[in-house]
Design an enzyme around this catalytic site. Structure first.
Site, PDB file in Angstrom:
ATOM      1  N   ASP A  29      10.478   8.872  19.729  1.00 58.04           N
ATOM      2  CA  ASP A  29      10.865   9.823  18.679  1.00 58.04           C
ATOM      3  C   ASP A  29      10.615   9.149  17.333  1.00 58.04           C
ATOM      4  O   ASP A  29       9.731   8.302  17.226  1.00 58.04           O
ATOM      5  CB  ASP A  29      12.321  10.251  18.859  1.00 58.04           C
ATOM      6  CG  ASP A  29      12.580  11.673  18.367  1.00 58.04           C
ATOM      7  OD1 ASP A  29      12.375  11.920  17.170  1.00 58.04           O
ATOM      8  OD2 ASP A  29      12.973  12.528  19.176  1.00 58.04           O
ATOM      9  N   HIS A  65       7.240   9.348  16.302  1.00 60.92           N
ATOM     10  CA  HIS A  65       7.062  10.536  15.475  1.00 60.92           C
ATOM     11  C   HIS A  65       7.020  10.201  13.993  1.00 60.92           C
ATOM     12  O   HIS A  65       7.193  11.089  13.154  1.00 60.92           O
ATOM     13  CB  HIS A  65       8.185  11.549  15.756  1.00 60.92           C
ATOM     14  CG  HIS A  65       8.173  12.078  17.155  1.00 60.92           C
ATOM     15  ND1 HIS A  65       9.115  12.979  17.621  1.00 60.92           N
ATOM     16  CD2 HIS A  65       7.326  11.849  18.196  1.00 60.92           C
ATOM     17  CE1 HIS A  65       8.851  13.266  18.899  1.00 60.92           C
ATOM     18  NE2 HIS A  65       7.784  12.586  19.255  1.00 60.92           N
TER      19      HIS A  65
END
Length: 414
Positions: free
Chosen positions: A232, A255
């Site tokens: 993430d 991310h």
């Protein structure tokens, strides 16, 4: 990414309540060195064999060190220590920072029923802390990620985060290595004046919701000289993040570095004074990103700088998304988070999507004073054999923008 808002944890169920005799007798188990007393978890009963749960020994050691009136160090020596959730709570007695040194490997219990709270290790209500690595925190997330749907469901039941700092002020976290955390590796919530340096936070690209560092309602935070590769956000900042300086971070996979989601909760504090410099993104889904929720209450995100950034095969190098909705359904009510005074300077590299810059701002409160200086992003498809195309940009609902130096791709806002 599923975000955690401010929380106010108290005493967790199951904390060992030590007697006054143990506190008064703690000197006997401590080893004095160079003016500091070392409290070794093995002296308080830790086995360090990777099989027995040593959480009670860790809890006893902390209490003894925290009650010590002078310089104190809690030492986790070489070995493999298995522990369930534990709370290291202050305030502590000494006017000096309490040192916690991890030389060995600390394994997290994989039985999720043991985790009554949101975290594995919690430091709270402490003024003055030095957390030193050298060893490894292993969350053993690969044993439990199969039970999480956080990669597809933003309202999922979150896995326990690795280490959380709550109301911790004046702290240094250095040379800490965290691998395979069940959830977030590190969370910083309601803290002030914390420096995180030389960290290594690692989890596979497909691990769910394993943010490297999650930051909320905190001021004067420095994150530097670190390697973060997760499933993430490498670093995620939400409400109340102020005066955050991120520099020399290598991000990937993951991310990217994100501000947001903002506007998810009522009465959010503003975000301001965020600086991200000299960072490298490699094979990340996003590079630098600001995202806000539609239909939220008013708040602001301002005075944000992204400078000297290298993108290596990043899917979305620069993105402002004010139509972000983690549930996948766009709403008709615009975001009420005002984004202003954002600088993108000296950003170069390659994008694996043709749209290298994507700015979708709010119709109700357009982005204002966005400055681009020396941006050079080229489109490089993942698969070979394609005719090279120029990178493109999208920019809507942004006013008062300025441009200087190289502009590839060109940004035209409307």
């Amino acid at each position: 990414m599923a975000e955690v808002r401010r929380s106010f944890p108290g005493f967790a169920l199951g904390i060992l309540i030590l007697s006054l005799a143990l506190v008064l007798g703690s000197e006997a188990a401590g080893l004095r060195r160079s003016g500091e007393t070392v409290f070794n978890v093995k002296a308080y009963g830790a086995k360090g064999d990777g099989r027995h749960d040593d959480w009670q020994a860790f809890q006893k050691t902390w209490i003894a060190a925290c009650h010590h009136p002078w310089k104190a160090k809690m030492l986790i020596p070489r070995g493999v220590f298995l522990i369930g959730p534990v709370i290291f709570q202050g305030p502590c007695a000494s006017p000096f920072p309490l040192v916690v040194q991890i030389q060995g490997t600390v394994l997290a219990q994989t039985d999720l029923s043991l985790y009554m709270g949101q975290e594995w290790i919690l430091f709270e209500y402490i003024n003055g802390l030095i957390l030193m690595g050298g060893g490894t925190l292993d969350g053993q997330g690969s044993e439990v990620w199969k039970y999480s749907d956080c990669n597809v469901n933003s309202n999922c039941q979150m896995m326990p985060m690795g280490v959380k700092f709550f109301r911790v002020d004046n702290a240094i976290i250095r040379k800490l290595s965290s691998v395979n955390s069940k959830g977030f590796h590190l969370a910083i919530n309601n803290c002030n004046n914390i420096t995180l340096t030389s960290l290594r936070l690692i989890a596979p690209a497909d691990s769910p919701n394993t943010d490297g560092i999650h930051l909320a309602n905190s001021n004067m935070i420095v994150i530097e000289k670190s390697e973060i590769g997760t499933g993430d956000d490498c670093i995620g900042m939400i409400e109340g993040a102020k005066n955050v300086n991120i520099t020399n971070v290598r991000c990937g996979p993951g991310h990217g570095i994100s501000i947001g989601s903002l506007g998810k909760f009522p009465d959010e504090e503003d975000v301001m004074g965020i600086t991200v410099t000299n960072c490298t993104f490699t094979a990340t889904d996003n590079g630098v990103r600001i995202k806000t929720i539609q239909g939220c209450q008013p708040s602001k995100a301002s005075k944000i700088t992204f400078e000297n950034i290298v993108m290596n095969g990043v899917r979305n190098p620069i993105i402002i998304d004010q139509e972000y909705n983690p549930r996948g359904k766009k709403l008709t009510v615009p975001s009420m988070v005002k984004i202003s005074d954002v600088t993108f300077k000296n950003i170069q590299g390659t994008s694996i999507s043709q749209e290298a810059i994507n700015m979708v701002c709010s119709k109700a409160v357009p982005c204002q004073n966005i400055h681009f200086e020396n941006v050079n992003l080229t489109f490089t498809p993942i698969l070979g054999g394609f005719k090279m195309l120029d990178a493109t940009s999208t920019c809507t609902n942004a006013v008062g923008n300025s441009f200087s130096g190289t502009q590839i791709p060109q940004v035209a806002c409307h």
